[in-house]
Design a protein around this motif. Structure first.
Motif, PDB file in Angstrom:
ATOM      1  N   PRO A 152      34.204 -14.146 -15.275  1.00 25.82           N
ATOM      2  CA  PRO A 152      35.440 -13.665 -15.891  1.00 25.82           C
ATOM      3  C   PRO A 152      36.640 -14.053 -15.033  1.00 25.82           C
ATOM      4  N   ALA A 153      37.570 -14.800 -15.635  1.00 26.06           N
ATOM      5  CA  ALA A 153      38.764 -15.274 -14.917  1.00 26.06           C
ATOM      6  C   ALA A 153      39.976 -15.151 -15.829  1.00 26.06           C
ATOM      7  N   ALA A 154      39.966 -14.120 -16.661  1.00 21.40           N
ATOM      8  CA  ALA A 154      41.052 -13.958 -17.635  1.00 21.40           C
ATOM      9  C   ALA A 154      42.020 -12.862 -17.217  1.00 21.40           C
ATOM     10  N   GLY A 155      41.873 -12.381 -15.983  1.00 23.41           N
ATOM     11  CA  GLY A 155      42.782 -11.341 -15.495  1.00 23.41           C
ATOM     12  C   GLY A 155      44.137 -11.936 -15.164  1.00 23.41           C
ATOM     13  N   ARG A 164      47.954  -6.651 -10.035  1.00 22.30           N
ATOM     14  CA  ARG A 164      47.921  -5.851  -8.814  1.00 22.30           C
ATOM     15  C   ARG A 164      48.313  -6.662  -7.586  1.00 22.30           C
ATOM     16  N   GLN A 206      43.149 -15.593  -9.224  1.00 25.85           N
ATOM     17  CA  GLN A 206      42.067 -16.597  -9.193  1.00 25.85           C
ATOM     18  C   GLN A 206      42.597 -18.029  -9.047  1.00 25.85           C
ATOM     19  N   VAL A 211      35.542 -17.706 -18.185  1.00 26.70           N
ATOM     20  CA  VAL A 211      36.291 -17.036 -19.251  1.00 26.70           C
ATOM     21  C   VAL A 211      37.753 -16.965 -18.823  1.00 26.70           C
ATOM     22  N   GLY A 236      39.382 -11.476 -23.118  1.00 22.97           N
ATOM     23  CA  GLY A 236      40.035 -10.395 -23.856  1.00 22.97           C
ATOM     24  C   GLY A 236      40.912  -9.554 -22.963  1.00 22.97           C
ATOM     25  N   GLU A 284      40.461  -6.514 -21.573  1.00 24.33           N
ATOM     26  CA  GLU A 284      39.826  -5.904 -20.395  1.00 24.33           C
ATOM     27  C   GLU A 284      38.739  -6.821 -19.874  1.00 24.33           C
ATOM     28  N   SER A 314      36.199  -9.712 -21.704  1.00 19.57           N
ATOM     29  CA  SER A 314      36.065 -11.105 -21.272  1.00 19.57           C
ATOM     30  C   SER A 314      34.596 -11.454 -21.018  1.00 19.57           C
ATOM     31  N   ASP A 345      32.679 -12.239 -10.466  1.00 22.39           N
ATOM     32  CA  ASP A 345      34.147 -12.269 -10.493  1.00 22.39           C
ATOM     33  C   ASP A 345      34.684 -13.602  -9.980  1.00 22.39           C
ATOM     34  N   ALA A 346      35.663 -14.140 -10.697  1.00 21.98           N
ATOM     35  CA  ALA A 346      36.328 -15.366 -10.235  1.00 21.98           C
ATOM     36  C   ALA A 346      37.003 -15.146  -8.886  1.00 21.98           C
ATOM     37  N   ALA A 347      37.420 -13.913  -8.639  1.00 19.87           N
ATOM     38  CA  ALA A 347      38.186 -13.596  -7.423  1.00 19.87           C
ATOM     39  C   ALA A 347      37.280 -13.169  -6.262  1.00 19.87           C
ATOM     40  N   LYS A 405      36.253  -8.997  -2.810  1.00 22.21           N
ATOM     41  CA  LYS A 405      37.097  -9.444  -3.928  1.00 22.21           C
ATOM     42  C   LYS A 405      38.523  -9.601  -3.427  1.00 22.21           C
TER      43      LYS A 405
HETATM   44  O1  C5P Z   1      41.175  -7.001 -11.959  1.00 25.22           O
HETATM   45  P1  C5P Z   1      39.860  -7.143 -11.296  1.00 25.22           P
HETATM   46  O2  C5P Z   1      39.970  -7.504  -9.839  1.00 25.22           O
HETATM   47  O3  C5P Z   1      38.900  -6.025 -11.529  1.00 25.22           O
HETATM   48  O4  C5P Z   1      39.205  -8.425 -11.990  1.00 25.22           O
HETATM   49  C1  C5P Z   1      37.916  -8.859 -11.707  1.00 25.22           C
HETATM   50  C2  C5P Z   1      37.663 -10.164 -12.415  1.00 25.22           C
HETATM   51  O5  C5P Z   1      37.716  -9.974 -13.832  1.00 25.22           O
HETATM   52  C3  C5P Z   1      38.713 -11.233 -12.081  1.00 25.22           C
HETATM   53  O6  C5P Z   1      38.016 -12.445 -11.835  1.00 25.22           O
HETATM   54  C4  C5P Z   1      39.579 -11.268 -13.334  1.00 25.22           C
HETATM   55  O7  C5P Z   1      40.149 -12.544 -13.590  1.00 25.22           O
HETATM   56  C5  C5P Z   1      38.584 -10.905 -14.423  1.00 25.22           C
HETATM   57  N1  C5P Z   1      39.223 -10.311 -15.641  1.00 25.22           N
HETATM   58  C6  C5P Z   1      39.004 -10.904 -16.893  1.00 25.22           C
HETATM   59  N2  C5P Z   1      39.596 -10.404 -18.022  1.00 25.22           N
HETATM   60  C7  C5P Z   1      40.420  -9.332 -17.945  1.00 25.22           C
HETATM   61  C8  C5P Z   1      40.646  -8.706 -16.682  1.00 25.22           C
HETATM   62  C9  C5P Z   1      40.027  -9.214 -15.550  1.00 25.22           C
HETATM   63  O8  C5P Z   1      38.266 -11.891 -16.981  1.00 25.22           O
HETATM   64  N3  C5P Z   1      40.994  -8.897 -19.062  1.00 25.22           N
END
Ligand code: C5P
Length: 229
Positions: A7-10, A14, A22, A51, A76, A78, A82, A104-106, A210
């Motif tokens: 998941p890399a859609a964040g 923060r 990412q 993602v 998506g 959240e 994603s 996690d991408a991060a 992370k």
């Molecule tokens: O925000 P957080 O540190 O919890 O994010 C963890 C991972 O989830 C990150 O790699 C972020 O890109 C991803 N993510 C996502 N879709 C979202 C929110 C976070 O893919 N809507």
């Protein structure tokens, strides 16, 4: 052979700034490139589904790393949305009962030894497993005024890391059920636990951190400077 969903859609709100974390530059490469390297350089990982956010302007496009496929799909609102989108977009030949990793991408500093242990123990578990580390600090419960209400016992408390390893269809169903119930899910294991399942805790290295704050980024830059000596 295992697929990983990343998941890399964040939007990295923060961390501050416009660039999602990412994609922060580390030694001339985006942070996510290190995460993908860590996964795809492992012999058991067959490919990755990244993602990314719809209208992502920062993804540089990448078809393969180490000769292995890097696919993308849209995420998506959240993290759980994603991950679910990523699971749905995996190639058809990834069977419903096959284990998949979510990472996690991060979280760029994943060690092969940790992935080895997670796969060894997790693939032998009926449910799956997550990397985690025991809580080592004393925990305080804060009151509204910022004062300490009490000390919470830390025995048996763990910090959940990624990768997390579950069967493709079981995880999709668990995430969809949480989504339908309107429950906010902060990791994949939580969705599985809601189904009455008990994933295995696999103790991982503390340096699988992370990137959340500028201090985390500085720590990763230090780790990299030590790697190449
Ligand atoms: O925000 P957080 O540190 O919890 O994010 C963890 C991972 O989830 C990150 O790699 C972020 O890109 C991803 N993510 C996502 N879709 C979202 C929110 C976070 O893919 N809507």
């Amino acid at each position: 052979m295992i697929w990983a969903v990343v998941p890399a859609a964040g939007r990295g709100a923060r961390f501050g700034g416009e660039l999602p974390k990412q994609y922060l530059d580390v030694g001339g490469r985006p942070l996510i490139a290190y995460t993908l390297d860590a996964l795809l350089s492992h012999p058991s990982v067959h490919g990755v589904m990244v993602v990314i956010a719809e209208n992502d302007r920062f993804w540089r496009g990448m078809d393969a790393v180490a000769g292995k496929p890097v696919l993308t799909c849209s995420g998506g609102a959240e993290r759980a949305d994603s991950v679910l989108a990523g699971l749905n977009a995996l190639p058809d030949d990834v069977r419903a009962d096959e284990f998949v990793l979510v990472h996690d991408a991060a979280r760029p500093n994943l060690a092969h030894a940790d992935l080895d242990r997670l796969l060894d123990l997790g693939c032998g578990d009926p449910v799956g497993a997550i990397l985690a580390a025991p809580v080592r600090d004393t925990l305080k419960r804060a009151g509204d005024d910022g004062g300490i209400d009490r000390t919470e016992p830390r025995e048996r408390l763990w910090r959940a890391y990624t990768p997390q390893l579950f069967r493709r269809m079981q995880l999709s169903r668990a995430l969809a059920a949480a989504q339908a119930a309107g429950v906010a899910i902060t990791d994949e294991s939580m969705a599985m636990e809601r189904q009455g399942l008990r994933p295995l805790l696999v103790e991982g290295r503390e340096d699988n951190f992370k990137i959340t704050t500028p201090a985390d980024l500085a720590r990763f830059e230090f780790v990299l400077s030590q790697r190449h000596r």
